[in-house]
Structures are given as structure tokens and as C-alpha cells.
Enzyme design. Structure first.
Site, PDB file in Angstrom:
ATOM      1  N   ARG A  15      31.612  49.183  54.440  1.00  0.00           N
ATOM      2  CA  ARG A  15      31.779  50.405  53.657  1.00  0.00           C
ATOM      3  C   ARG A  15      30.519  50.663  52.827  1.00  0.00           C
ATOM      4  NH1 ARG A  15      37.441  48.972  50.803  1.00  0.00           N
ATOM      5  NH2 ARG A  15      36.496  46.892  50.974  1.00  0.00           N
ATOM      6  N   LYS A  75      32.575  46.920  46.669  1.00  0.00           N
ATOM      7  CA  LYS A  75      33.156  45.640  46.256  1.00  0.00           C
ATOM      8  C   LYS A  75      32.423  45.068  45.044  1.00  0.00           C
ATOM      9  CE  LYS A  75      36.081  43.721  47.717  1.00  0.00           C
ATOM     10  NZ  LYS A  75      37.491  43.816  47.241  1.00  0.00           N
ATOM     11  N   TYR A  94      34.951  48.596  42.801  1.00  0.00           N
ATOM     12  CA  TYR A  94      36.106  47.711  42.656  1.00  0.00           C
ATOM     13  C   TYR A  94      35.622  46.398  42.052  1.00  0.00           C
ATOM     14  CZ  TYR A  94      38.973  50.709  45.674  1.00  0.00           C
ATOM     15  OH  TYR A  94      39.686  51.771  46.201  1.00  0.00           O
ATOM     16  N   HIS A  96      38.229  43.878  40.323  1.00  0.00           N
ATOM     17  CA  HIS A  96      39.291  42.868  40.441  1.00  0.00           C
ATOM     18  C   HIS A  96      38.919  41.602  39.673  1.00  0.00           C
ATOM     19  CE1 HIS A  96      41.447  45.297  43.367  1.00  0.00           C
ATOM     20  NE2 HIS A  96      40.344  45.418  44.085  1.00  0.00           N
ATOM     21  N   GLU A 118      39.863  50.164  40.272  1.00  0.00           N
ATOM     22  CA  GLU A 118      41.286  49.825  40.355  1.00  0.00           C
ATOM     23  C   GLU A 118      42.047  49.995  39.051  1.00  0.00           C
ATOM     24  OE1 GLU A 118      39.318  45.891  39.319  1.00  0.00           O
ATOM     25  OE2 GLU A 118      38.860  47.592  40.639  1.00  0.00           O
ATOM     26  N   ASP A 270      43.251  40.124  46.412  1.00  0.00           N
ATOM     27  CA  ASP A 270      42.175  40.576  45.525  1.00  0.00           C
ATOM     28  C   ASP A 270      42.473  40.267  44.070  1.00  0.00           C
ATOM     29  OD1 ASP A 270      40.087  41.607  47.034  1.00  0.00           O
ATOM     30  OD2 ASP A 270      41.067  43.532  47.325  1.00  0.00           O
TER      31      ASP A 270
END
Length: 373
Positions: A15, A75, A94, A96, A118, A270
Site C-alpha cells: 500500500r 503502517k 496507522y 496501533h 485508527e 494489530d
């Protein structure tokens, strides 16, 4: 503002933070964009596509991090990337962080501003930047689980829907949110016997109305979870506590009571995972077996369908990227409380409660920081 997009480095992660269309939109608003070379080449988004949209192509992530005011990723940064962050630089991706205290400490040490996709919310308390990848992961969880049920993958050798004269596989979904609903939808389409567990009766009623009589909805208790996974061929872990570690609903003792060759797919990995026996895996080595039960715990499941995922993610994130670029990060979070909910770290302070708790550090509310100037 100068917006930078590095190439993703996680295992089999293809991605990319911005599409050419997103670049064109930012350029239209008067901003500059730099992209690391070949950031999207694997999914058919080539350097020349980004260049035509107005981006400058650079040959390393180091140059992106050195120049950009705002870094847009997919990520969480790995250790080397975190070391490249600089004071006041904005990271939008993201994160996490709940199960990653070392990364939290690295972001604090960098003095950057880290905004997590998120934990951005909307007016209804939903998670608009997590939702598209939850949809993808929910649908993929059934694909991955069906494959892992094959004999050669260590599974029981069951076809989810069976064929005339045989029983279908039993699929148990833990959690009735976006992931769980999408998983159930695909499992029903494959003619499996599907059950969803959740503690929200209103949500169970919505699922029953939306998906119809093919799915069984069950109020989640310890006994209900134990009984449901013991009879299941495939279990999908789809629970979420925004920004916090996932609750471990399934103990190792419960896993021992499952059928040999059954499969667990932990989409919550995650956030630490909802099975006690879960540990993160990669697309290169996605499964392992505990007590005869196959575990699939890939931490970036949507990366396997990276083109679809990239466009779905950009549809959701682009308005926020434009807002940060147009207003500056302080102006953006001051005027949009829902974007402000996405701030996890601000200039050496942890602003998100669940992240502070798992890092065993003090939370400093964002409002307090901004009021202090």
C-alpha cells in the site's frame, strides 16, 4: 506545506500513503508533495503517474523524512524510520501503539506529532479511517480462513459451504463491528454456518435485521465463547477497543478444547490479539499451530490486496490530509475535535489515554498542551 510519502517497509506491504489523484488534489490546494521512488509501483501506481500529478520523486526514505513537514504513511514506522522523525514533524498513519510501548517511547523521544488513523472519530463516535481497512480485513479473514482449512495448510480439510449431501463448516465470529459484519457477510455468501457473538444487544439486532436468518446472533459471555469456538471449524477474532489493547476473549485452555485442524484468524492482532495464543505473523509466514489449531495472525492483512486497500484508504484519509496541510496541524486539530481524537503523541507528550496506560506513562490531554501554547 510539504507532504512526504515514503515507501512502506513492512513485510509484503505494498500500500502507499497517497495515490496520484490525492497528490493532484494537494497540489491543487497549493502544497508540495515528494514521494519515494517506486512507493506504489507494485500496485500499478508508478513514479511517472505521481510525477504527472505534480509530485517530486526522491530516491530514499531518508530524503522524505528530512524534507517533509507532514509524513503520510500506511503502517506504523519501524525503528529506523522513527529515528528519522524530527521535532514538530507531523506523522499521519496507522500506529496501533497500545501493544508497541517501545515505538511509543521512540515517538515521544522524537518530539514529533503523531496522529493515528485508527483513533480519528466522527460525529457518531465511529472510526472513519479504520473502517475501510476493517471492511477489507473482515472480508479477507474468510478467504484466509478458508485457505487455512485446507489439508495442505494444516487444516481440517473442509470446504466452507460444503456440497450437497455434506454439512457446511461452522464459522464463529467474535465481535459484531465492521470487521465481524463483513466477515459474516462473506461467510454467508460461501454458504457456511455462521454465528456472531457480541455484548451489544442493539448491534446484534441490527446484524440480524441486515444479514437475515442465515446468521445466528449470540450474546457474548465466557461460556458462550467457549462453547461456540469448541464447535467451530473457523473462528474470526474481530473485537476492538479503540486505541487500546484488544481483550483476550479466548484463553489457551479454550484453544485446547477446539477441534484439531480448526482455524483461528485474529484480525485484532494489530492491537495485541484477542486469543491468548496469538502472536504476530507476516504474509511471508502467515500461520503457525498451537494444540493442533491453525493460527493466522498477519498484522497487515489488507496489504495482500494493496491496490484495493490503497484506494479505499485514500478515499477516507484525503480530507484530513488536506485539512492538516491547509490549516497547519494546530489549526486542523483545534477546529476539528474528531481529528484531535487521532492525536496520540504531541511534542514529547502522550495525549491518548489507552496508549499512555500501556506505556506506563503519564497522559497529558491535548487541550492542556494547546492551551499552554
Amino acid at each position: 506545506m510539504l507532504i512526504g510519502v515514503p515507501k512502506e517497509t513492512k513485510d509484503h506491504e505494498y500500500r502507499v500513503g497517497l495515490t496520484p489523484a490525492s497528490v493532484r488534489e494537494l497540489v491543487h490546494h497549493g502544497h508540495d508533495v515528494i514521494i519515494e521512488t517506486d512507493a506504489g509501483g507494485t500496485i500499478g501506481l508508478h513514479d511517472e503517474d505521481f510525477a504527472r500529478a505534480g509530485a517530486a520523486i526522491v530516491d530514499s526514505a531518508a530524503k522524505v523524512f528530512a524534507a517533509a513537514d507532514l509524513v503520510v504513511k500506511v503502517k506504523e514506522p519501524h525503528a529506523q524510520e522513527a529515528e528519522m522523525l524530527r521535532p514538530g514533524q507531523v506523522l499521519f498513519t496507522y500506529l496501533h501503539l497500545a501493544p508497541l510501548p517501545d515505538l511509543t517511547r521512540a515517538l515521544v523521544a522524537s518530539d514529533c506529532i503523531a496522529i493515528a488513523y485508527e483513533t480519528v472519530t466522527d460525529a457518531h463516535g465511529r472510526l472513519p479511517l479504520l473502517a475501510p481497512m476493517s471492511e477489507v480485513a473482515g472480508r479477507m479473514s474468510i478467504q484466509a480462513g478458508a485457505h487455512a482449512l485446507e489439508i495442505e495448510q494444516g487444516g481440517r480439510g473442509m470446504l466452507l459451504g460444503g456440497v450437497p449431501g455434506t454439512l457446511p463448516a461452522k464459522v464463529t465470529v467474535l465481535g459484531g463491528g465492521v470487521v465481524g459484519t463483513n466477515a459474516a457477510r462473506v461467510a454467508l455468501g460461501m454458504e457456511a454456518d455462521v454465528k456472531i457473538l457480541d455484548i451489544d444487544l442493539r448491534r446484534l439486532a441490527e446484524i440480524d435485521l441486515h444479514l437475515g436468518p442465515g446468521v445466528n446472533t449470540v450474546y457474548s459471555t465466557v461460556d458462550a465463547v467457549h462453547e461456540s469456538i469448541a464447535e467451530a471449524d473457523l473462528v474470526i477474532g474481530a473485537v476492538l477497543v479503540p486505541g487500546s489493547s484488544a481483550p483476550q476473549l479466548v484463553s489457551e485452555a479454550m484453544v485446547r478444547d477446539m477441534k484439531r485442524g480448526s482455524v483461528l484468524v485474529d484480525v485484532a492482532i494489530d492491537q495485541g490479539g484477542c486469543f491468548e495464543t496469538s502472536r504476530p505473523t507476516t504474509h511471508s509466514d502467515p500461520t503457525y499451530t498451537v494444540d493442533g489449531v491453525v493460527h493466522y495472525c498477519v498484522t497487515n492483512m489488507p496489504g495482500a490486496v494493496a491496490r484495493t486497500s490503497t484506494f479505499a484508504l485514500n478515499n477516507a484519509t484525503l480530507p484530513f490530509v488536506v485539512a492538516i496541510a491547509n490549516k497547519g496541524v494546530e489549526g486542523a486539530v483545534t477546529t476539528d475535535p474528531y481529528l484531535a481524537n487521532g492525536v496520540n503523541v504531541w511534542r514529547g507528550n502522550i495525549t491518548y489515554g489507552a496508549v499512555a496506560a500501556t506505556a506506563q506513562a503519564e497522559q497529558v490531554p491535548l487541550d492542556t498542551i494547546l492551551a499552554a501554547g
